[in-house]
Design a protein around this motif. Structure first.
Motif, PDB file in Angstrom:
ATOM      1  N   ILE A 157       0.771  -1.203   0.123  1.00 49.34           N
ATOM      2  CA  ILE A 157       0.050   0.034  -0.007  1.00 49.34           C
ATOM      3  C   ILE A 157       1.012   1.165   0.256  1.00 49.34           C
ATOM      4  N   ARG A 158       1.882   1.168   0.630  1.00 48.17           N
ATOM      5  CA  ARG A 158       2.920   2.394   0.686  1.00 48.17           C
ATOM      6  C   ARG A 158       3.382   2.556  -1.111  1.00 48.17           C
ATOM      7  N   ALA A 159       3.795   1.413  -1.301  1.00 44.94           N
ATOM      8  CA  ALA A 159       4.245   1.549  -2.807  1.00 44.94           C
ATOM      9  C   ALA A 159       3.041   1.980  -3.694  1.00 44.94           C
ATOM     10  N   TYR A 160       1.733   1.561  -3.411  1.00 44.49           N
ATOM     11  CA  TYR A 160       0.669   2.267  -4.185  1.00 44.49           C
ATOM     12  C   TYR A 160       0.506   3.690  -3.933  1.00 44.49           C
ATOM     13  N   CYS A 161       0.851   4.093  -2.770  1.00 41.11           N
ATOM     14  CA  CYS A 161       0.747   5.513  -2.662  1.00 41.11           C
ATOM     15  C   CYS A 161       1.675   6.399  -3.682  1.00 41.11           C
ATOM     16  N   GLY A 162       2.830   5.666  -3.647  1.00 40.40           N
ATOM     17  CA  GLY A 162       3.878   6.494  -4.556  1.00 40.40           C
ATOM     18  C   GLY A 162       3.213   6.315  -5.917  1.00 40.40           C
ATOM     19  N   LEU A 163       2.709   5.428  -6.304  1.00 40.22           N
ATOM     20  CA  LEU A 163       1.790   5.247  -7.637  1.00 40.22           C
ATOM     21  C   LEU A 163       0.916   6.461  -7.973  1.00 40.22           C
ATOM     22  N   ALA A 164       0.021   6.427  -6.782  1.00 41.13           N
ATOM     23  CA  ALA A 164      -0.919   7.602  -6.706  1.00 41.13           C
ATOM     24  C   ALA A 164      -0.287   9.040  -6.931  1.00 41.13           C
ATOM     25  N   LYS A 165       0.756   9.415  -6.225  1.00 40.73           N
ATOM     26  CA  LYS A 165       1.285  10.587  -6.413  1.00 40.73           C
ATOM     27  C   LYS A 165       1.900  10.701  -7.787  1.00 40.73           C
ATOM     28  N   ALA A 166       2.608   9.869  -8.286  1.00 36.78           N
ATOM     29  CA  ALA A 166       3.180   9.786  -9.662  1.00 36.78           C
ATOM     30  C   ALA A 166       2.099   9.874 -10.571  1.00 36.78           C
ATOM     31  N   ALA A 167       1.099   9.163 -10.591  1.00 38.72           N
ATOM     32  CA  ALA A 167      -0.031   9.332 -11.474  1.00 38.72           C
ATOM     33  C   ALA A 167      -0.680  10.814 -11.569  1.00 38.72           C
ATOM     34  N   ALA A 168      -0.972  11.446 -10.278  1.00 41.10           N
ATOM     35  CA  ALA A 168      -1.511  12.492 -10.131  1.00 41.10           C
ATOM     36  C   ALA A 168      -0.804  13.655 -10.795  1.00 41.10           C
ATOM     37  N   ARG A 169       0.833  13.504 -10.624  1.00 47.79           N
ATOM     38  CA  ARG A 169       1.584  14.389 -11.470  1.00 47.79           C
ATOM     39  C   ARG A 169       1.419  14.405 -12.974  1.00 47.79           C
ATOM     40  N   GLU A 170       1.563  13.142 -13.115  1.00 48.10           N
ATOM     41  CA  GLU A 170       1.172  12.840 -14.821  1.00 48.10           C
ATOM     42  C   GLU A 170      -0.172  13.641 -15.539  1.00 48.10           C
ATOM     43  N   TRP A 171      -1.119  13.777 -14.274  1.00 50.07           N
ATOM     44  CA  TRP A 171      -2.509  14.523 -14.880  1.00 50.07           C
ATOM     45  C   TRP A 171      -2.312  16.003 -14.738  1.00 50.07           C
ATOM     46  N   LEU A 172      -1.744  16.386 -13.330  1.00 51.36           N
ATOM     47  CA  LEU A 172      -1.797  17.732 -13.054  1.00 51.36           C
ATOM     48  C   LEU A 172      -0.913  18.553 -13.742  1.00 51.36           C
ATOM     49  N   GLU A 173       0.665  17.960 -13.740  1.00 48.75           N
ATOM     50  CA  GLU A 173       1.652  18.629 -14.009  1.00 48.75           C
ATOM     51  C   GLU A 173       2.033  18.568 -15.582  1.00 48.75           C
ATOM     52  N   ARG A 174       1.963  17.228 -16.071  1.00 44.66           N
ATOM     53  CA  ARG A 174       2.500  16.979 -17.523  1.00 44.66           C
ATOM     54  C   ARG A 174       1.232  16.842 -18.585  1.00 44.66           C
ATOM     55  N   GLY A 175       0.040  16.692 -17.873  1.00 40.50           N
ATOM     56  CA  GLY A 175      -1.205  16.580 -18.628  1.00 40.50           C
ATOM     57  C   GLY A 175      -0.857  15.500 -19.606  1.00 40.50           C
ATOM     58  N   ALA A 176      -0.484  14.222 -19.431  1.00 41.56           N
ATOM     59  CA  ALA A 176      -0.075  13.076 -20.066  1.00 41.56           C
ATOM     60  C   ALA A 176      -1.272  12.235 -19.881  1.00 41.56           C
ATOM     61  N   LEU A 177      -1.792  12.487 -18.646  1.00 42.85           N
ATOM     62  CA  LEU A 177      -3.318  11.707 -18.372  1.00 42.85           C
ATOM     63  C   LEU A 177      -4.262  12.557 -18.010  1.00 42.85           C
ATOM     64  N   THR A 178      -5.583  12.134 -18.502  1.00 42.69           N
ATOM     65  CA  THR A 178      -6.713  12.765 -17.900  1.00 42.69           C
ATOM     66  C   THR A 178      -7.095  12.427 -16.448  1.00 42.69           C
ATOM     67  N   ARG A 179      -7.915  13.208 -15.783  1.00 39.27           N
ATOM     68  CA  ARG A 179      -8.355  12.566 -14.512  1.00 39.27           C
ATOM     69  C   ARG A 179      -9.183  11.321 -14.647  1.00 39.27           C
ATOM     70  N   GLU A 180      -9.862  11.178 -15.708  1.00 34.00           N
ATOM     71  CA  GLU A 180     -10.513   9.777 -15.974  1.00 34.00           C
ATOM     72  C   GLU A 180      -9.796   8.509 -15.835  1.00 34.00           C
ATOM     73  N   GLU A 181      -8.535   8.862 -16.706  1.00 37.89           N
ATOM     74  CA  GLU A 181      -7.550   7.728 -16.900  1.00 37.89           C
ATOM     75  C   GLU A 181      -6.763   7.607 -15.561  1.00 37.89           C
ATOM     76  N   VAL A 182      -6.532   8.789 -14.677  1.00 41.03           N
ATOM     77  CA  VAL A 182      -5.961   8.429 -13.503  1.00 41.03           C
ATOM     78  C   VAL A 182      -6.708   7.853 -12.422  1.00 41.03           C
ATOM     79  N   HIS A 183      -7.966   8.112 -12.547  1.00 41.90           N
ATOM     80  CA  HIS A 183      -8.997   7.336 -11.612  1.00 41.90           C
ATOM     81  C   HIS A 183      -9.115   5.859 -11.916  1.00 41.90           C
ATOM     82  N   THR A 184      -9.308   5.489 -13.331  1.00 38.83           N
ATOM     83  CA  THR A 184      -9.161   4.194 -13.539  1.00 38.83           C
ATOM     84  C   THR A 184      -8.181   3.366 -13.028  1.00 38.83           C
ATOM     85  N   LEU A 185      -6.947   3.968 -13.210  1.00 39.63           N
ATOM     86  CA  LEU A 185      -5.538   3.529 -13.072  1.00 39.63           C
ATOM     87  C   LEU A 185      -5.485   3.016 -11.327  1.00 39.63           C
TER      88      LEU A 185
END
Length: 206
Positions: A157-185
């Motif tokens: 779960i701690r590793a999953y938290c790292g994934l959550a932060k990385a995925a949120a950065r891909e959405w908010l900072e880089r625009g590489a993912l949409t919110r819906e894609e991050v949610h699904t992931l």
């Protein structure tokens, strides 16, 4: 000073409310500008308080920054308490929605913290970030019905938290993912961990 700040200065606030008001303004300002470029005078003016109150509640600018980081990255207990009743998928979906709502609402400030901006290497900040990761892991385990799990499941779960932060950065900072894609992931990954992976590591089922 804004009209709102002038109005707040003229209204007597309870100590907890005044402290929260200072914290809210600090979170915003530290997200907009680097730590060194934000003064306690700036924060006091934004909050509509005397600068001495910042010293009274937080001691120093660094003390205020550390508390602002804590507010940004720590999951409050009420977030878990307010999750809807339901099956695993329902609670996971609500948990991911809550996380994405929070990081998008405070995107600039949250990104500055998780990307190591400000005082990211300061030991006090690192301690707060580590504590927040443990709180997050515990909160997620409670949300999925495995609050007592330790060992491999908690580490995953701690590793999953790292994934959550990385995925949120891909959405908010880089625009590489949409919110819906991050949610699904995030939702699909967490459900898979609980249903398929944890039973193989002694984590049990919710």
């Amino acid at each position: 000073m804004t009209e709102g700040a002038v109005a707040e200065r003229g209204r007597r606030l309870e100590p907890d409310e005044r402290r929260g008001q200072i914290l809210s303004c600090a979170v915003r300002l530290f997200g907009e500008r680097p730590f060194a470029e934000v003064s306690t005078t700036d924060i006091a003016n934004a909050a509509g308080v005397a600068r001495g109150l910042i010293n009274h509640y937080f001691g120093t600018k660094k003390g205020l920054y550390v508390e602002a980081v804590r507010v940004l990255v720590t999951i409050p207990a009420v977030a878990v308490e307010q999750l809807p009743a339901g099956d695993l998928a329902t609670r996971v979906d609500a948990s991911v929605t809550w996380f994405l709502d929070v990081v998008s609402r405070h995107a600039t400030s949250w990104l500055a913290v998780v990307d190591g901006g400000g005082l990211g290497r300061d030991p006090d900040v690192r301690r707060v970030l580590a504590e927040a990761d443990e709180v997050a892991a515990g909160s997620i385990l409670v949300a999925v019905g495995l609050g007592a799990a330790e060992g491999a499941p908690r580490a995953m779960i701690r590793a999953y938290c790292g994934l959550a932060k990385a995925a949120a950065r891909e959405w908010l900072e880089r625009g590489a993912l949409t919110r819906e894609e991050v949610h699904t992931l995030l939702a699909t990954t967490l459900v898979t961990l609980v249903r398929d992976v944890f039973p193989r590591t002694g984590g049990g089922r919710p």
